[in-house]
Write an enzyme that holds these catalytic residues in place. Sequence first.
Site, mmCIF file in Angstrom:
data_model
loop_
_atom_site.group_PDB
_atom_site.id
_atom_site.type_symbol
_atom_site.label_atom_id
_atom_site.label_comp_id
_atom_site.label_asym_id
_atom_site.label_seq_id
_atom_site.Cartn_x
_atom_site.Cartn_y
_atom_site.Cartn_z
ATOM 1 N N GLU A 104 0.852 -0.998 0.093
ATOM 2 C CA GLU A 104 -0.244 0.369 0.030
ATOM 3 C C GLU A 104 1.090 1.119 -0.228
ATOM 4 O O GLU A 104 1.965 1.327 1.096
ATOM 5 C CB GLU A 104 -0.769 -0.045 1.185
ATOM 6 C CG GLU A 104 -1.875 -1.698 1.189
ATOM 7 C CD GLU A 104 -3.162 -0.838 2.568
ATOM 8 O OE1 GLU A 104 -4.144 -1.368 2.074
ATOM 9 O OE2 GLU A 104 -2.179 -0.745 3.609
ATOM 10 N N CYS A 117 4.018 7.959 1.122
ATOM 11 C CA CYS A 117 3.731 7.656 1.612
ATOM 12 C C CYS A 117 4.487 6.576 1.684
ATOM 13 O O CYS A 117 3.126 5.554 0.489
ATOM 14 C CB CYS A 117 3.510 7.531 3.386
ATOM 15 S SG CYS A 117 3.763 6.449 4.594
ATOM 16 N N CYS A 124 6.317 -6.923 7.763
ATOM 17 C CA CYS A 124 7.178 -5.787 8.269
ATOM 18 C C CYS A 124 7.859 -6.431 8.965
ATOM 19 O O CYS A 124 6.539 -7.287 10.047
ATOM 20 C CB CYS A 124 6.669 -4.309 9.144
ATOM 21 S SG CYS A 124 7.509 -4.077 10.436
ATOM 22 N N CYS A 128 5.722 -4.697 16.294
ATOM 23 C CA CYS A 128 5.273 -3.138 16.925
ATOM 24 C C CYS A 128 3.479 -3.643 17.859
ATOM 25 O O CYS A 128 2.874 -3.743 16.550
ATOM 26 C CB CYS A 128 5.186 -1.670 16.593
ATOM 27 S SG CYS A 128 6.834 -2.102 16.224
ATOM 28 N N CYS A 131 0.608 -1.391 15.948
ATOM 29 C CA CYS A 131 0.356 -1.464 14.474
ATOM 30 C C CYS A 131 0.521 -2.359 13.583
ATOM 31 O O CYS A 131 0.202 -3.608 13.846
ATOM 32 C CB CYS A 131 1.946 -0.886 14.266
ATOM 33 S SG CYS A 131 2.423 -0.767 12.234
ATOM 34 N N CYS A 342 -0.991 6.620 9.579
ATOM 35 C CA CYS A 342 -0.362 5.940 9.882
ATOM 36 C C CYS A 342 0.034 4.393 10.498
ATOM 37 O O CYS A 342 -1.062 4.461 12.470
ATOM 38 C CB CYS A 342 0.465 6.387 11.704
ATOM 39 S SG CYS A 342 0.824 8.505 10.441
HETATM 40 N N1 SAH Z 1 9.033 1.040 9.798
HETATM 41 C C1 SAH Z 1 9.437 2.641 10.499
HETATM 42 C C2 SAH Z 1 8.321 3.719 9.411
HETATM 43 C C3 SAH Z 1 6.855 2.889 9.720
HETATM 44 S S1 SAH Z 1 5.785 2.970 10.595
HETATM 45 C C4 SAH Z 1 9.214 3.116 11.667
HETATM 46 O O1 SAH Z 1 8.994 2.670 12.797
HETATM 47 O O2 SAH Z 1 9.528 4.657 11.855
HETATM 48 C C5 SAH Z 1 5.497 4.764 10.401
HETATM 49 C C6 SAH Z 1 5.287 5.020 12.138
HETATM 50 O O3 SAH Z 1 3.786 5.157 12.493
HETATM 51 C C7 SAH Z 1 6.246 5.194 12.855
HETATM 52 O O4 SAH Z 1 6.225 5.996 14.019
HETATM 53 C C8 SAH Z 1 4.981 4.378 13.873
HETATM 54 O O5 SAH Z 1 5.286 4.847 15.524
HETATM 55 C C9 SAH Z 1 3.557 4.770 13.057
HETATM 56 N N2 SAH Z 1 2.681 4.202 13.810
HETATM 57 C C10 SAH Z 1 2.421 2.891 14.230
HETATM 58 N N3 SAH Z 1 1.327 1.844 13.811
HETATM 59 C C11 SAH Z 1 0.400 3.640 14.246
HETATM 60 C C12 SAH Z 1 -0.808 3.748 14.698
HETATM 61 N N4 SAH Z 1 -1.499 2.694 15.064
HETATM 62 N N5 SAH Z 1 -1.477 5.042 14.793
HETATM 63 C C13 SAH Z 1 -0.385 6.015 14.733
HETATM 64 N N6 SAH Z 1 0.549 6.243 14.387
HETATM 65 C C14 SAH Z 1 1.146 4.766 14.006
#
Ligand code: SAH
Length: 347
Positions: A104, A117, A124, A128, A131, A342
């Site tokens: 995506e 983006c 991944c 986390c 996420c 995000c």
């Molecule tokens: N792996 C990289 C890039 C992808 S995540 C990283 O960790 O930076 C991109 C951003 O989205 C990160 O800052 C992450 O903390 C944030 N993110 C992930 N899940 C989210 C959510 N449910 N709501 C808001 N931000 C989120």
Amino acid sequence: MHKEKPLATKATEKINLKGLWIGDFEKLLGDLGEKRYKARQLASWIYAKGATDFAEMTDLSKDLRRKLGEVAFIDSPKLVDRQTSDKDLSEKFLFELADGARIETVLMWEGKRVTVCVSTQVGCPLDCTFCATGQMGFKRNLTAGEMVDQIIALGEHRITHAVLMGMGEPLLNFDDTLRAIKIMNDEMGLSFSGKRITLSTAGIPSVIEKLAKEKLKIKLAISLNAATDEKRNRIMPVNKKHPLKELLAAVKKFTQATGRAVTFEYVLIDGVNDSEKDAAALSKLIQGVPCKINLIPYNPIPGLPYRRPPEHGIVAFRDYLYPRCPAVTLRMSKGEDILAACGQLRT
Ligand code: SAH
């Protein structure tokens, strides 16, 4: 010295030129008995002009175009779905790649700024807990070509900024990410100046140090999300391997080597990392690091137990930080209703 990847895997297979860069084109031209300086023309056709057919490359000789057609092709991803947000100006694109994998890409409009983006992996590996991408597991790395293709395919939208912040962890796919950035950055490529490219990472210290040595003027964002190891271990398992002390040391080296500040991203999750104690730990942790803090209210993910803090909680967190930290911004994500915000990307 690193081993040169073969351009094609089988002798009979045609080479996909998308994702290759000047040095690779020079080698290919040399192999075809052609002048190596034509590499820059070829790059410009593929990236700056978006050519997908050698016939378009009218300033290359017919003979060269024929030879290229015999050994190479220029791949493009297939757009399989497109969703537009009703709430704000954002759109989500679903691409299918040559092997059937799906990724995506999100496009966001804010005034004159049009940001794409870009995803760097299919899924991944970092897991986390908050996420959506982590939930789908890790499938594979994207090639540099598959990264820049996400921008080329949406080229008609006059994109001004690119963020490597989609699915995946760019620093766990460093070689291809670096090549994609070089293609984005060059005028024979996509002509984005460094300050219009942001790489976002969960924090792989050794690779941050490697990135610092590259002569790139891109922006670096670090997804911090918690300011103590105890808390960060719980929501970002990568922290068990690379604790905050190690991460912050690498980030400091980055700011010293490049002379540029970094952005710390902090996703605010209700009852998890949004207390005054959390804010105090955060402001203490980043003292002495030239930086900006970007607060991102959590975007709920169907099936996950996390919530966004109430509005007053978000504002209180920001107001605690603001006088204590150099710069704090609050970013409301875009595209929440189409699961394009995000952390909401999964296929
Ligand atoms: N792996 C990289 C890039 C992808 S995540 C990283 O960790 O930076 C991109 C951003 O989205 C990160 O800052 C992450 O903390 C944030 N993110 C992930 N899940 C989210 C959510 N449910 N709501 C808001 N931000 C989120």
